[in-house]
Design an enzyme around this catalytic site. Structure first.
Site, PDB file in Angstrom:
ATOM      1  N   SER A  24       0.798  -1.225   0.000  1.00  0.00           N
ATOM      2  CA  SER A  24       0.000   0.000   0.000  1.00  0.00           C
ATOM      3  C   SER A  24       0.828   1.272   0.000  1.00  0.00           C
ATOM      4  CB  SER A  24      -0.942   0.015   1.204  1.00  0.00           C
ATOM      5  OG  SER A  24      -0.216  -0.074   2.419  1.00  0.00           O
ATOM      6  N   GLY A  57      -1.807  -4.244   1.339  1.00  0.00           N
ATOM      7  CA  GLY A  57      -1.879  -5.406   2.210  1.00  0.00           C
ATOM      8  C   GLY A  57      -1.007  -6.574   1.828  1.00  0.00           C
ATOM      9  N   ASN A  89       4.419  -5.582   5.514  1.00  0.00           N
ATOM     10  CA  ASN A  89       3.469  -6.637   5.873  1.00  0.00           C
ATOM     11  C   ASN A  89       4.116  -8.001   6.024  1.00  0.00           C
ATOM     12  OD1 ASN A  89       1.153  -4.849   5.645  1.00  0.00           O
ATOM     13  ND2 ASN A  89       1.462  -4.955   3.428  1.00  0.00           N
ATOM     14  N   ASP A 208      -2.361   7.130  10.118  1.00  0.00           N
ATOM     15  CA  ASP A 208      -1.553   6.235  10.948  1.00  0.00           C
ATOM     16  C   ASP A 208      -0.087   6.597  10.729  1.00  0.00           C
ATOM     17  OD1 ASP A 208      -0.825   5.128   8.474  1.00  0.00           O
ATOM     18  OD2 ASP A 208      -2.203   3.447   8.649  1.00  0.00           O
ATOM     19  N   HIS A 211       1.026   5.176   6.320  1.00  0.00           N
ATOM     20  CA  HIS A 211       0.502   5.601   5.022  1.00  0.00           C
ATOM     21  C   HIS A 211       0.563   7.114   4.873  1.00  0.00           C
ATOM     22  CE1 HIS A 211      -1.393   1.631   5.763  1.00  0.00           C
ATOM     23  NE2 HIS A 211      -1.030   1.455   4.496  1.00  0.00           N
TER      24      HIS A 211
END
Length: 249
Positions: A24, A57, A89, A208, A211
């Protein structure tokens, strides 16, 4: 699931393409809610076509399992570039519940076994997934650049702290094993973010600490190309400028 986004088109069907494979932090739409991935801001700096295949993701493992490296391999031509960047991830544990993204621990040929979504899966290490992908593309005549992951907000605590995850070093191990180019994207982003200060950088992380906003994603893209230029990576020949903010590290 968002479809891959092609950002620019060349006039010739044989024009060279830069393919982007990542998560992402690179992908169209980022993590949602007004964020975006840095891969969406590559096209202004090159006359080549850009195919942003990054998907939110994903890890090196799940990108492989989903067949997304294969999709790129089916399209890539000799002389194209493939930029690979994962890490956000890829951590975690395979037990007691496998999330389908966690890689086998280690830096080489270690193998783990798990059951994900009802299917027995043989799981490789992070460097092995990247090395295998790189070898696939180079065998097709493409050029590969493995890039370290972007940093989480280094100003989040109120003081500047950049501690690269283990996947930064793992990415370099993969590049060396495959004999392809490597840039420490994370270090270049962190360096620029340190110079910009907490107020500016905190504004780049609206939802967050991972991102970035569209403004932040643009800075992250520029940092990537600064690393390319400073590292003397052959991808520089595809750029329409070599002037980017920041210092060579």
């Amino acid at each position: 699931m968002k479809a891959a986004t092609v950002l620019s088109f060349a006039s010739s069907a044989l024009a060279s393409t830069i393919y982007l494979a990542g998560d992402s932090t690179m992908a169209n739409g980022g993590g949602g809610s007004g964020t975006n991935g840095w891969g969406q801001y590559v096209s202004p700096y090159t006359t080549w076509s850009i195919s942003n295949q990054a998907i939110a993701g994903r890890s090196a493992r799940s990108f492989t399992r989903d067949g997304r490296f294969t999709t790129i391999a089916d399209e890539v031509k000799s002389g194209d570039w493939v930029v690979i960047e994962f890490g956000h991830n890829d951590g975690g544990s395979l037990t007691p519940t496998d999330n389908g993204r966690t890689d086998c621990s280690g830096t080489g040929s270690e193998i783990c076994y798990s059951v994900y979504d009802g299917v027995n899966e043989t799981i490789l290490t992070f460097p092995a997934y990247l090395e295998n992908a790189a070898n696939t593309f180079t065998a097709l005549g493409a050029k590969v650049l493995i890039s370290s992951q972007t940093p989480d907000n280094p100003w989040e605590t109120g003081s500047f702290v950049y501690e690269p995850s283990r996947f930064v070093g793992y990415a370099q191990i993969a590049a060396e094993a495959a004999g392809v180019a490597y840039v420490d994207h994370g270090a270049y982003v962190a360096s620029i973010f340190e110079s910009l200060g907490s107020d500016v950088v905190n504004s780049y992380y609206p939802i967050d600490h991972t991102h970035t906003s569209t403004a932040g994603a643009l800075v992250v893209a520029q940092a990537f190309f600064k690393a390319v230029v400073c590292g003397g990576i052959a991808l520089e020949s595809a750029l329409n400028t070599t002037s980017f903010p920041g210092e060579c590290l």
